[in-house]
Design a protein around this motif. Structure first.
Motif, PDB file in Angstrom:
ATOM      1  N   GLU A   1       0.504  -1.257  -0.047  1.00  0.00           N
ATOM      2  CA  GLU A   1       0.045  -0.344   0.423  1.00  0.00           C
ATOM      3  C   GLU A   1       0.726   1.201  -0.208  1.00  0.00           C
ATOM      4  O   GLU A   1       0.310   2.264  -0.847  1.00  0.00           O
ATOM      5  CB  GLU A   1      -1.242  -0.297   0.415  1.00  0.00           C
ATOM      6  CG  GLU A   1      -2.470  -1.057   0.734  1.00  0.00           C
ATOM      7  CD  GLU A   1      -3.096  -0.317   2.045  1.00  0.00           C
ATOM      8  OE1 GLU A   1      -4.732  -0.720   1.845  1.00  0.00           O
ATOM      9  OE2 GLU A   1      -2.982  -0.867   2.953  1.00  0.00           O
ATOM     10  N   ILE A   2       1.611   1.253   0.724  1.00  0.00           N
ATOM     11  CA  ILE A   2       2.906   2.778   0.182  1.00  0.00           C
ATOM     12  C   ILE A   2       3.778   2.622  -1.031  1.00  0.00           C
ATOM     13  O   ILE A   2       3.325   3.662  -1.377  1.00  0.00           O
ATOM     14  CB  ILE A   2       3.841   2.155   2.067  1.00  0.00           C
ATOM     15  CG1 ILE A   2       3.182   2.230   3.742  1.00  0.00           C
ATOM     16  CG2 ILE A   2       4.938   3.307   1.846  1.00  0.00           C
ATOM     17  CD1 ILE A   2       3.860   1.926   4.248  1.00  0.00           C
ATOM     18  N   LYS A   3       4.084   1.385  -1.289  1.00  0.00           N
ATOM     19  CA  LYS A   3       4.567   1.423  -2.454  1.00  0.00           C
ATOM     20  C   LYS A   3       3.887   1.723  -3.818  1.00  0.00           C
ATOM     21  O   LYS A   3       4.885   1.827  -4.294  1.00  0.00           O
ATOM     22  CB  LYS A   3       5.391   0.821  -2.489  1.00  0.00           C
ATOM     23  CG  LYS A   3       6.979   0.575  -1.632  1.00  0.00           C
ATOM     24  CD  LYS A   3       8.180  -0.173  -1.364  1.00  0.00           C
ATOM     25  CE  LYS A   3       9.300  -0.072  -0.467  1.00  0.00           C
ATOM     26  NZ  LYS A   3      10.737   0.529  -1.677  1.00  0.00           N
ATOM     27  N   TYR A   4       3.246   0.813  -3.664  1.00  0.00           N
ATOM     28  CA  TYR A   4       2.239   0.683  -5.318  1.00  0.00           C
ATOM     29  C   TYR A   4       0.851   1.494  -5.084  1.00  0.00           C
ATOM     30  O   TYR A   4       0.427   0.965  -5.874  1.00  0.00           O
ATOM     31  CB  TYR A   4       2.131  -0.564  -5.520  1.00  0.00           C
ATOM     32  CG  TYR A   4       3.284  -1.212  -5.469  1.00  0.00           C
ATOM     33  CD1 TYR A   4       4.842  -1.506  -6.884  1.00  0.00           C
ATOM     34  CD2 TYR A   4       4.268  -1.940  -4.192  1.00  0.00           C
ATOM     35  CE1 TYR A   4       5.427  -1.900  -6.111  1.00  0.00           C
ATOM     36  CE2 TYR A   4       5.643  -2.487  -4.820  1.00  0.00           C
ATOM     37  CZ  TYR A   4       6.241  -2.414  -5.557  1.00  0.00           C
ATOM     38  OH  TYR A   4       7.506  -3.232  -5.971  1.00  0.00           O
ATOM     39  N   LYS A   5       0.361   1.628  -3.635  1.00  0.00           N
ATOM     40  CA  LYS A   5      -0.856   2.438  -3.463  1.00  0.00           C
ATOM     41  C   LYS A   5      -0.242   4.118  -3.948  1.00  0.00           C
ATOM     42  O   LYS A   5      -1.989   4.380  -3.941  1.00  0.00           O
ATOM     43  CB  LYS A   5      -1.759   1.277  -2.965  1.00  0.00           C
ATOM     44  CG  LYS A   5      -1.819   0.203  -3.305  1.00  0.00           C
ATOM     45  CD  LYS A   5      -2.563   0.252  -4.742  1.00  0.00           C
ATOM     46  CE  LYS A   5      -3.830   1.063  -4.862  1.00  0.00           C
ATOM     47  NZ  LYS A   5      -4.129   0.748  -6.854  1.00  0.00           N
ATOM     48  N   ASP A   6       0.621   4.358  -3.312  1.00  0.00           N
ATOM     49  CA  ASP A   6       0.335   5.525  -2.607  1.00  0.00           C
ATOM     50  C   ASP A   6      -0.404   6.307  -1.536  1.00  0.00           C
ATOM     51  O   ASP A   6      -0.814   7.294  -1.632  1.00  0.00           O
ATOM     52  CB  ASP A   6       0.059   6.563  -3.431  1.00  0.00           C
ATOM     53  CG  ASP A   6       1.325   6.600  -4.877  1.00  0.00           C
ATOM     54  OD1 ASP A   6       2.540   6.513  -4.326  1.00  0.00           O
ATOM     55  OD2 ASP A   6       1.528   6.872  -5.825  1.00  0.00           O
ATOM     56  N   LEU A   7      -0.368   4.856  -0.672  1.00  0.00           N
ATOM     57  CA  LEU A   7      -1.228   5.610   1.013  1.00  0.00           C
ATOM     58  C   LEU A   7      -0.558   6.386   2.104  1.00  0.00           C
ATOM     59  O   LEU A   7       0.516   5.747   1.427  1.00  0.00           O
ATOM     60  CB  LEU A   7      -1.982   4.135   1.115  1.00  0.00           C
ATOM     61  CG  LEU A   7      -3.019   3.528   2.476  1.00  0.00           C
ATOM     62  CD1 LEU A   7      -4.201   4.542   2.099  1.00  0.00           C
ATOM     63  CD2 LEU A   7      -3.113   2.495   2.815  1.00  0.00           C
ATOM     64  N   PRO A   8      -0.480   7.621   2.042  1.00  0.00           N
ATOM     65  CA  PRO A   8      -0.156   8.219   3.179  1.00  0.00           C
ATOM     66  C   PRO A   8       0.326   6.718   3.910  1.00  0.00           C
ATOM     67  O   PRO A   8      -0.432   5.780   4.773  1.00  0.00           O
ATOM     68  CB  PRO A   8      -0.847   9.121   4.126  1.00  0.00           C
ATOM     69  CG  PRO A   8      -2.188   8.976   3.146  1.00  0.00           C
ATOM     70  CD  PRO A   8      -2.650   7.470   2.408  1.00  0.00           C
ATOM     71  N   TYR A   9       1.988   6.201   4.301  1.00  0.00           N
ATOM     72  CA  TYR A   9       2.373   6.186   5.038  1.00  0.00           C
ATOM     73  C   TYR A   9       2.397   6.163   6.591  1.00  0.00           C
ATOM     74  O   TYR A   9       1.895   4.847   7.500  1.00  0.00           O
ATOM     75  CB  TYR A   9       3.580   6.134   5.058  1.00  0.00           C
ATOM     76  CG  TYR A   9       4.884   7.089   5.635  1.00  0.00           C
ATOM     77  CD1 TYR A   9       4.999   7.490   7.068  1.00  0.00           C
ATOM     78  CD2 TYR A   9       5.086   8.868   5.205  1.00  0.00           C
ATOM     79  CE1 TYR A   9       5.021   8.329   7.928  1.00  0.00           C
ATOM     80  CE2 TYR A   9       5.535   9.957   5.588  1.00  0.00           C
ATOM     81  CZ  TYR A   9       5.245   9.603   6.934  1.00  0.00           C
ATOM     82  OH  TYR A   9       6.081  11.162   7.162  1.00  0.00           O
TER      83      TYR A   9
END
Length: 133
Positions: free
Chosen positions: A92-100
């Protein structure tokens, strides 16, 4: 269905796939969705994206985990539950640009619910090391 609930369902399937090994991911995904009676289109889309995305990028995700473990830790030492939570959060962080911050918080909550007493701190530490990079 709320995103947290979708994420929890995705985690359950990712964990199941981790335990079963060598099963066709697409077939298992379809079977899971059918048996869980998830009907929300957003949830189905999310599950497909996350589960297939993690499978597609599993080598890179595992390398990321290995790279950010403390020097005396090996990936084989991580519980399957913690490993699956890390895979989901990293995807989710690296491939979905969800706020970390959201990804880490959600991962820690899953760890508290499904992992061991120390899982939340462990997950938080590994993900924090990844974010620092």
């Amino acid at each position: 269905m709320k995103r947290s609930r979708m994420r929890e369902e995705a985690f359950k399937l990712i964990y199941s796939l981790e335990i079963q090994k060598d099963k066709d991911v697409k077939d298992q995904l379809e079977l899971y969705l059918e048996n869980s009676q998830i009907e929300d289109e957003n949830a189905i889309e999310y599950m497909n994206d996350v589960v297939l995305g993690i499978d597609k990028n599993k080598e890179k995700i595992l390398e990321t985990i290995k790279k950010h473990l403390k020097s005396d830790w090996k990936i084989e030492r991580i519980s399957k539950i913690d490993l699956c939570i890390l895979k989901l959060a990293i995807y989710e962080i690296k491939y979905k640009d969800l706020p970390y911050k959201v990804a880490i918080n959600e991962a820690v909550e899953l760890a508290k619910k499904y992992g061991e007493d120390t899982s939340g701190n462990f997950i938080n530490g590994v993900l924090a090391n990844i974010i620092k990079e």
